[in-house]
Design a protein around this motif. Structure first.
Motif, PDB file in Angstrom:
ATOM      1  N   PRO A   1       0.789  -1.236   0.000  1.00  0.00           N
ATOM      2  CA  PRO A   1       0.000   0.000   0.000  1.00  0.00           C
ATOM      3  C   PRO A   1       0.822   1.288   0.000  1.00  0.00           C
ATOM      4  O   PRO A   1       0.273   2.374  -0.269  1.00  0.00           O
ATOM      5  CB  PRO A   1      -0.829  -0.114   1.269  1.00  0.00           C
ATOM      6  CG  PRO A   1      -0.009  -0.967   2.174  1.00  0.00           C
ATOM      7  CD  PRO A   1       0.717  -1.935   1.283  1.00  0.00           C
ATOM      8  N   GLY A   2       2.102   1.200   0.318  1.00  0.00           N
ATOM      9  CA  GLY A   2       2.930   2.388   0.386  1.00  0.00           C
ATOM     10  C   GLY A   2       4.374   2.044   0.179  1.00  0.00           C
ATOM     11  O   GLY A   2       4.713   0.893  -0.109  1.00  0.00           O
ATOM     12  N   PRO A   3       5.273   3.021   0.331  1.00  0.00           N
ATOM     13  CA  PRO A   3       6.697   2.773   0.079  1.00  0.00           C
ATOM     14  C   PRO A   3       7.360   1.842   1.089  1.00  0.00           C
ATOM     15  O   PRO A   3       8.425   1.278   0.804  1.00  0.00           O
ATOM     16  CB  PRO A   3       7.310   4.169   0.121  1.00  0.00           C
ATOM     17  CG  PRO A   3       6.354   4.984   0.918  1.00  0.00           C
ATOM     18  CD  PRO A   3       4.994   4.425   0.638  1.00  0.00           C
ATOM     19  N   LEU A   4       6.757   1.678   2.266  1.00  0.00           N
ATOM     20  CA  LEU A   4       7.312   0.728   3.226  1.00  0.00           C
ATOM     21  C   LEU A   4       7.131  -0.698   2.707  1.00  0.00           C
ATOM     22  O   LEU A   4       6.195  -0.991   1.977  1.00  0.00           O
ATOM     23  CB  LEU A   4       6.605   0.865   4.577  1.00  0.00           C
ATOM     24  CG  LEU A   4       6.784   2.200   5.307  1.00  0.00           C
ATOM     25  CD1 LEU A   4       5.993   2.201   6.600  1.00  0.00           C
ATOM     26  CD2 LEU A   4       8.265   2.474   5.572  1.00  0.00           C
ATOM     27  N   ASN A   5       8.038  -1.582   3.104  1.00  0.00           N
ATOM     28  CA  ASN A   5       7.983  -2.964   2.621  1.00  0.00           C
ATOM     29  C   ASN A   5       6.979  -3.770   3.437  1.00  0.00           C
ATOM     30  O   ASN A   5       7.334  -4.703   4.145  1.00  0.00           O
ATOM     31  CB  ASN A   5       9.373  -3.591   2.684  1.00  0.00           C
ATOM     32  CG  ASN A   5       9.428  -4.914   1.959  1.00  0.00           C
ATOM     33  OD1 ASN A   5       8.638  -5.161   1.035  1.00  0.00           O
ATOM     34  ND2 ASN A   5      10.339  -5.779   2.363  1.00  0.00           N
TER      35      ASN A   5
END
Length: 121
Positions: free
Chosen positions: A101-105
Motif C-alpha cells: 500500500p505504500g513505500p514501506l515494505n
C-alpha cells in the motif's frame, strides 16, 4: 483498503472459451503478484495461475497450454483467458493480489468476491 472486483464468469460449453478480469482499486503502491484460484464444489480453493509484477507466470499442470494469465500494471488489472474449457474447470474463480500500500515494505493479501464458471453442455 483494497478492493478486487472480478468479472467475466458464466456458462460455457465444453471446448469453449471465457475471459475473466479482476481490477484492483484503493490504496495501492504496487502489486507483487496476482493470481487466480478455483474452488470446485466440495473441494479446497486451489491456485492455478499467477503473474508477477515483472511479467513471469506460473501455471498448474491442469491448465497449462489452455489458460493464459496476464496483467496490466497501469490498470492494476489481471486477466485470465481460458480456452478449451472442460467440465472439470467448473467452479468459483477467485482473484488474489499481494499488495504493497505504500513505500514501506509491507504487504497485504486481498481476495475478490468470486465469479462462477460452469462448463457444461
Amino acid at each position: 483498503q483494497v478492493q478486487l472486483v472480478e468479472s467475466g464468469g458464466g456458462l460455457v460449453q465444453p471446448g469453449g472459451s471465457l475471459r475473466l478480469s479482476c481490477a484492483a482499486s484503493g490504496s495501492i503502491f504496487s502489486i507483487y503478484v496476482m493470481g487466480w484460484y478455483r474452488q470446485a464444489p466440495g473441494e479446497q480453493r486451489e491456485l492455478f495461475a499467477a503473474v508477477y509484477n515483472g511479467g513471469s507466470t506460473n501455471y498448474a499442470d491442469s491448465v497449462k497450454g489452455r489458460f493464459t494469465i496476464s496483467r496490466d500494471n497501469a490498470k492494476n488489472t489481471v486477466y485470465l483467458q481460458m480456452n478449451s474449457l472442460k467440465p472439470e474447470d467448473t467452479g468459483v474463480y477467485y482473484c488474489n493480489a499481494d499488495v504493497r500500500p505504500g513505500p514501506l515494505n509491507l504487504h497485504y493479501n486481498y481476495w475478490g468476491q468470486g465469479t462462477q464458471v460452469t462448463v457444461s453442455s
